[in-house]
Scaffold this motif. Structure first.
Motif, PDB file in Angstrom:
ATOM      1  N   LEU A  58       0.837  -1.201   0.000  1.00 47.64           N
ATOM      2  CA  LEU A  58       0.000   0.000   0.000  1.00 47.64           C
ATOM      3  C   LEU A  58       0.874   1.253   0.000  1.00 47.64           C
ATOM      4  O   LEU A  58       0.602   2.211  -0.734  1.00 47.64           O
ATOM      5  CB  LEU A  58      -0.944  -0.007   1.205  1.00 47.64           C
ATOM      6  CG  LEU A  58      -1.845   1.209   1.355  1.00 47.64           C
ATOM      7  CD1 LEU A  58      -2.837   1.280   0.195  1.00 47.64           C
ATOM      8  CD2 LEU A  58      -2.585   1.151   2.679  1.00 47.64           C
ATOM      9  N   CYS A  59       1.916   1.237   0.798  1.00 47.40           N
ATOM     10  CA  CYS A  59       2.850   2.365   0.844  1.00 47.40           C
ATOM     11  C   CYS A  59       3.500   2.579  -0.522  1.00 47.40           C
ATOM     12  O   CYS A  59       3.604   3.710  -1.002  1.00 47.40           O
ATOM     13  CB  CYS A  59       3.906   2.114   1.921  1.00 47.40           C
ATOM     14  SG  CYS A  59       4.986   3.507   2.210  1.00 47.40           S
ATOM     15  N   ALA A  60       3.923   1.493  -1.145  1.00 47.95           N
ATOM     16  CA  ALA A  60       4.522   1.595  -2.481  1.00 47.95           C
ATOM     17  C   ALA A  60       3.510   2.158  -3.480  1.00 47.95           C
ATOM     18  O   ALA A  60       3.864   2.995  -4.325  1.00 47.95           O
ATOM     19  CB  ALA A  60       5.031   0.235  -2.937  1.00 47.95           C
ATOM     20  N   ALA A  61       2.257   1.731  -3.381  1.00 46.71           N
ATOM     21  CA  ALA A  61       1.219   2.230  -4.294  1.00 46.71           C
ATOM     22  C   ALA A  61       0.943   3.712  -4.077  1.00 46.71           C
ATOM     23  O   ALA A  61       0.782   4.472  -5.042  1.00 46.71           O
ATOM     24  CB  ALA A  61      -0.063   1.416  -4.116  1.00 46.71           C
ATOM     25  N   VAL A  62       0.897   4.145  -2.819  1.00 47.93           N
ATOM     26  CA  VAL A  62       0.655   5.564  -2.521  1.00 47.93           C
ATOM     27  C   VAL A  62       1.772   6.420  -3.109  1.00 47.93           C
ATOM     28  O   VAL A  62       1.518   7.455  -3.745  1.00 47.93           O
ATOM     29  CB  VAL A  62       0.532   5.791  -0.999  1.00 47.93           C
ATOM     30  CG1 VAL A  62       0.634   7.267  -0.639  1.00 47.93           C
ATOM     31  CG2 VAL A  62      -0.773   5.216  -0.481  1.00 47.93           C
ATOM     32  N   PHE A  63       3.011   5.986  -2.932  1.00 49.67           N
ATOM     33  CA  PHE A  63       4.113   6.786  -3.454  1.00 49.67           C
ATOM     34  C   PHE A  63       4.282   6.647  -4.958  1.00 49.67           C
ATOM     35  O   PHE A  63       4.796   7.561  -5.605  1.00 49.67           O
ATOM     36  CB  PHE A  63       5.405   6.499  -2.681  1.00 49.67           C
ATOM     37  CG  PHE A  63       5.393   7.223  -1.370  1.00 49.67           C
ATOM     38  CD1 PHE A  63       5.603   8.582  -1.315  1.00 49.67           C
ATOM     39  CD2 PHE A  63       5.118   6.546  -0.205  1.00 49.67           C
ATOM     40  CE1 PHE A  63       5.556   9.272  -0.115  1.00 49.67           C
ATOM     41  CE2 PHE A  63       5.064   7.221   1.004  1.00 49.67           C
ATOM     42  CZ  PHE A  63       5.287   8.584   1.044  1.00 49.67           C
ATOM     43  N   ALA A  64       3.833   5.557  -5.535  1.00 47.09           N
ATOM     44  CA  ALA A  64       3.806   5.451  -6.994  1.00 47.09           C
ATOM     45  C   ALA A  64       2.793   6.451  -7.552  1.00 47.09           C
ATOM     46  O   ALA A  64       3.059   7.121  -8.558  1.00 47.09           O
ATOM     47  CB  ALA A  64       3.471   4.030  -7.429  1.00 47.09           C
TER      48      ALA A  64
END
Length: 179
Positions: free
Chosen positions: A66-72
């Motif tokens: 989720l963190c990776a998706a938010v920053f993507a």
């Protein structure tokens, strides 16, 4: 984040306070302050969440995804807005991609990341810290030399915004070193 718990908690505090100040800047009467404050608040709070020592709280892999998706998504937004202010939004783009670079190994459970990319990000953020620090010194001197200027609100202080950017750059270097 891997490493000593005391340094992890210091990073959490530093990044959370920086994110909180950036939220305060969203209420600024200065358009330039408001323009970048939201992205910097997301970065500050995201870095605070990622810096929590792993020995204290080990989030599940889906949280890292989720963190990776938010920053993507933040990187895509920065890529879209880079046309308006290439210098500043390009830095947001690099920062968001660095956060994705740190979150993906945590989400996948494989820590065999790209050492050359990590090295390049370390060089970029170390250079950014040095550059940002040199920009902070003249701002502090100029602010003190002008005795007739009325006091600005907390969200309208460019030297505080620059200090926040400097502290997030330092935190990014520390986080990349633990990768």
């Amino acid at each position: 984040m891997h490493g000593p718990a005391s340094s992890g908690w210091l990073l959490v505090a530093l990044c959370a306070l920086t994110g909180a100040y950036c939220l305060l800047r969203l209420r600024s009467s200065v358009a330039e302050q408001r323009r970048t404050a939201g992205a910097e608040a997301v970065m500050g709070f995201g870095m605070a969440a990622m810096a929590v020592p792993a020995a204290v709280l080990a989030p599940p892999r889906w949280a890292w995804a989720l963190c990776a998706a938010v920053f993507a998504a933040a990187a895509l937004r920065s890529l879209w807005t880079v046309r308006a202010d290439p210098r500043h939004h390009l830095h947001h783009l690099v920062g968001s991609l660095a956060m994705v670079h740190m979150a993906v190994p945590m989400a996948t459970g494989t820590h065999t990341g790209s050492a050359p990319l990590t090295g390049a990000l370390l060089l970029y953020f170390a250079g950014y810290v040095l550059w940002s620090g040199t920009r902070l010194v003249p701002a502090a001197v100029a602010a003190g030399a002008d005795g007739g200027t009325p006091a600005a609100g907390w969200g309208d202080r460019p030297e505080l915004a620059q200090a926040c950017r400097l502290s997030m750059g330092i935190a990014m270097v520390a986080m990349l070193l633990t990768l």
